[in-house]
Design an enzyme around this catalytic site. Structure first.
Site, PDB file in Angstrom:
ATOM      1  N   THR A 413      28.182  25.567  40.542  1.00 41.99           N
ATOM      2  CA  THR A 413      28.435  26.406  39.384  1.00 41.99           C
ATOM      3  C   THR A 413      29.745  25.839  38.885  1.00 41.99           C
ATOM      4  OG1 THR A 413      27.226  28.251  40.332  1.00 41.99           O
ATOM      5  CG2 THR A 413      29.042  28.852  38.891  1.00 41.99           C
ATOM      6  N   THR A 431      26.563  28.491  35.149  1.00 44.02           N
ATOM      7  CA  THR A 431      25.799  27.828  36.205  1.00 44.02           C
ATOM      8  C   THR A 431      24.374  27.492  35.791  1.00 44.02           C
ATOM      9  OG1 THR A 431      25.220  28.018  38.562  1.00 44.02           O
ATOM     10  CG2 THR A 431      24.898  29.980  37.232  1.00 44.02           C
ATOM     11  N   ASP A 455      17.864  33.535  42.659  1.00 46.66           N
ATOM     12  CA  ASP A 455      18.860  34.572  42.951  1.00 46.66           C
ATOM     13  C   ASP A 455      18.237  35.965  43.047  1.00 46.66           C
ATOM     14  OD1 ASP A 455      21.079  33.007  43.333  1.00 46.66           O
ATOM     15  OD2 ASP A 455      21.879  33.248  41.322  1.00 46.66           O
ATOM     16  N   SER A 484      23.976  38.047  40.774  1.00 47.22           N
ATOM     17  CA  SER A 484      24.844  36.862  40.871  1.00 47.22           C
ATOM     18  C   SER A 484      26.006  37.157  41.821  1.00 47.22           C
ATOM     19  CB  SER A 484      25.380  36.555  39.473  1.00 47.22           C
ATOM     20  OG  SER A 484      26.389  35.586  39.520  1.00 47.22           O
ATOM     21  N   SER A 485      26.758  36.114  42.152  1.00 45.02           N
ATOM     22  CA  SER A 485      28.013  36.296  42.894  1.00 45.02           C
ATOM     23  C   SER A 485      29.215  35.847  42.063  1.00 45.02           C
ATOM     24  CB  SER A 485      27.995  35.478  44.187  1.00 45.02           C
ATOM     25  OG  SER A 485      26.907  35.835  44.997  1.00 45.02           O
ATOM     26  N   GLY A 506      30.337  28.254  43.820  1.00 43.71           N
ATOM     27  CA  GLY A 506      30.115  28.364  45.268  1.00 43.71           C
ATOM     28  C   GLY A 506      29.106  29.412  45.701  1.00 43.71           C
TER      29      GLY A 506
HETATM   30  N1  GLY Z   1      23.593  31.191  40.937  1.00 41.76           N
HETATM   31  C1  GLY Z   1      24.659  31.597  41.730  1.00 41.76           C
HETATM   32  C2  GLY Z   1      25.183  32.927  41.400  1.00 41.76           C
HETATM   33  O1  GLY Z   1      24.995  33.397  40.298  1.00 41.76           O
HETATM   34  O2  GLY Z   1      25.755  33.560  42.248  1.00 41.76           O
END
Ligand code: GLY
Length: 608
Positions: A413, A431, A455, A484-485, A506
């Site tokens: 990302t 990302t 995800d 998402s993170s 990450g």
């Molecule tokens: N695709 C990684 C996130 O959104 O956490």
């Protein structure tokens, strides 16, 4: 007032109602906090950073510069910068209420969980990660447009912000060592090789481009030209949209997937940006502003900080520093910032708890109830804190057949941070999900499509590419955004002046990377550069082990093992924090993570 109430709900843990009211009064008075002495921008690629700094130099504000930098990243950092993906942009205007622009991808209207199961009902996990059924409706062009339209300075046209990216795509740029390294990955190359355009752009006789080679992306230049002329409708309708659908026609047919299950023209036409109140909490005299659901990033940050706030961090650090002085360099059980095994233990257990919340309670708030008031309440946080004893906690059991699909890649990302000299800030994380996303490049349009649908949580406790296991709230549904993170974050002082702007790539290591920098700067008194460079730890509940980058004192790791922690000392690194910090006197510094080859710049205030 409605916004204030919404934020109050989202930050019940630490933001008293009185503070919420006085914030509104202050800002309506129009005085605004003191601006910084300089402007700054930092991103994962020097060419993109230069584009953004040039926009600031021409009188653009943080929103203008963020848009131009993100578009440049879509050209020079194709492993994560994108038009065919999505993300979150946090706008913290000096005189506005902060907003999160959610341009996360959505599941196509024909998406159906049955496509991820075989005839016997077993999960086909690879389908979420690779190919036609992994692709969500892109949000980036709509998100960047929204950021410019609603928060740009008005001094620069949309076209002026797209032009630098057009030039980089049309004239080409020299491949750097990061792009070369990301193309070394075998799984990435396999995905790219399966897509005729991606193979011709990024591979030569099956090998990835090498540093020093030129990468020219003519079709991408034409798409950007159309975006410059027509705005987002040049992407979501007309020839670019048709090119995406044609590409998907072929991929679906090759994979024998019903065409209606995959992204189509109606999905593109209906895509909408969502503007959400960000999460806001207080930690050690600082206001922490970060991403709300459908990202878990802000919830994880605020829960962990809330849990840790109740521990005697300062006293423990002093004890650790004294012990370190006594021990000399042999047998040290703390690092130079004063983080010892007891502090690391609290930190790990707070993460274990927050990632449990992620798995059980978070999803797209437009589809499922997400009780932020409860999850961020002082009661909830205190209840989690008191469960932390002196020994390692356990991870809730998962079915043994849920073998992890941990991959060495999937960390790609990208994040950029901007602060203009008026004191407006943008933290923007974007990302394609995996490195180069699905690997499918759109013929006739020149950009890569994401694989963001991985995800979503698959049934039967099936881990996604990051080893994350999710629950019902994050199940796939048509039009829904996957959890998402991402954690684009801004830290403000009590007078609302910006103190930090930061974020990282990450996957689930995003919030843990951002947390490391927040704790090291706000509690452990490290400089921004040292905090960004310092070795990281990561715990995501399942699997139960905690990952450590190289560089932690062996004595500290041994002491954690004696507390019952299972550790994995990894040779690889993760995250790439791009951060700006403002000192109380208004002086600005930047830190681009030494784990990658990004860059940042600080500019003197311009007279206008
Ligand atoms: N695709 C990684 C996130 O959104 O956490």
């Amino acid at each position: 007032m409605a916004w204030c109430a919404a934020v109050f709900l989202a930050s019940l843990a630490t933001l008293p109602w009185a503070a919420c009211q006085s914030q509104t009064e202050d800002q309506s008075a129009g005085a605004g906090p003191r601006p910084p002495r300089q402007a700054a921008l930092v991103s994962e690629h020097p060419l993109a950073t230069n584009v953004g700094l040039a926009i600031l130099d021409r009188g653009g504000n943080a929103a203008d510069a963020a848009v131009a930098t993100a578009l440049a990243l879509s050209v020079v950092h194709p492993q994560a910068g994108n038009l065919g993906g999505g993300g979150f942009a946090l706008w913290v205007g000096r005189k506005d209420q902060p907003v999160m622009i959610d341009f996360r991808e959505t599941a196509p209207l024909g998406a159906d969980p049955k496509w991820y199961l075989d005839e016997a009902g077993a999960v086909l996990a690879g389908r979420a990660h690779t190919g036609a059924l992994s692709i969500g409706v892109p949000g980036t062009p709509a998100g960047l447009w929204h950021l410019w339209r609603n928060h740009g300075s008005g001094r620069l046209s949309w076209r002026e912000l797209v032009l630098p990216a057009i030039a980089l795509a049309r004239d080409g740029f020299v491949v750097n060592a990061d792009l070369e390294a990301d193309l070394q990955d075998e799984q990435v190359r396999q995905r790219l090789a399966a897509s005729p355009l991606a193979a011709s752009l990024f591979l030569r006789q099956g090998k990835g481009l090498a540093a020093g080679e030129m990468l020219v992306q003519s079709e991408l230049a034409q798409t950007l030209e159309r975006l410059a002329k027509e705005g987002p409708s040049g992407f979501y309708r007309g020839p670019v949209a048709q090119a995406m659908v044609r590409e998907l026609d072929q991929v679906c047919a090759a994979e024998r997937i019903e065409r209606s299950a995959c992204l189509g023209l109606e999905d593109l036409d209906k895509y909408q940006v969502k503007v959400r109140p960000p999460l806001i909490g207080w930690f050690r005299g600082h206001e922490i502003i970060s991403a709300p659901p459908p990202s878990s990033g802000g919830v994880i940050l605020l829960q962990v900080l809330g849990i840790l706030d109740g521990f005697p961090l300062g006293a423990q650090r002093q004890a650790a520093l004294s012990a370190r002085e006594r021990a000399g360099t042999s047998a040290v059980e703390s690092d130079e910032a004063g983080i010892d095994a007891r502090l690391a233990h609290w930190w790990i257990e707070a993460l274990r708890s927050a990632f449990q919340t992620r798995a059980s309670s978070l999803g797209d708030p437009d589809f499922v109830a997400v009780d932020l008031a409860q999850l961020l309440s002082t009661t909830w946080i205190a209840s989690r804190r008191v469960q932390i004893g002196e020994g390692a906690g356990s991870t809730s059991a998962v079915p043994s057949e849920a073998a992890p699909r941990l991959r060495p890649e999937g960390m790609n990302t990208t994040h950029l941070s901007v602060l203009d000299s008026d004191g407006n800030a943008v933290a923007l994380t974007t990302t394609l999900n995996s490195s180069f996303g699905s690997g499918i490049a759109v013929r006739g349009a020149g950009f890569l499509l994401n694989n963001e649908l991985d995800d979503f949580a698959l049934p039967q406790a099936t881990p996604n590419q990051f080893g994350l296991i999710g629950g019902e709230k994050n199940r796939l549904a048509p039009g829904k955004r996957p959890l998402s993170s991402m954690a684009p974050t801004v830290v403000r002082a009590e007078d609302k002046s910006v103190r930090m702007v930061l974020g990282s790539p990450g996957g689930p290591r995003i919030p843990t990377s951002v947390l490391g920098v927040l704790l090291r700067t706000l509690v452990f008194e490290q400089s921004l550069k040292d905090a960004v460079a310092a070795p990281r730890l990561h715990q995501q509940t399942w699997p139960g082990e905690t990952d450590f980058e190289a560089g932690w004192p062996a004595g500290l790791l041994d002491a954690l093992k004696r507390r019952g922690h299972k550790l994995r000392s990894l040779q690889r690194t993760w995250g790439s924090v791009q951060a700006i910090r403002v000192a109380p006197d208004g002086t600005v510094e930047v830190a681009s993570d030494p784990r990658s080859r990004g860059s940042g710049g600080v500019q003197e205030r311009r007279a206008r």
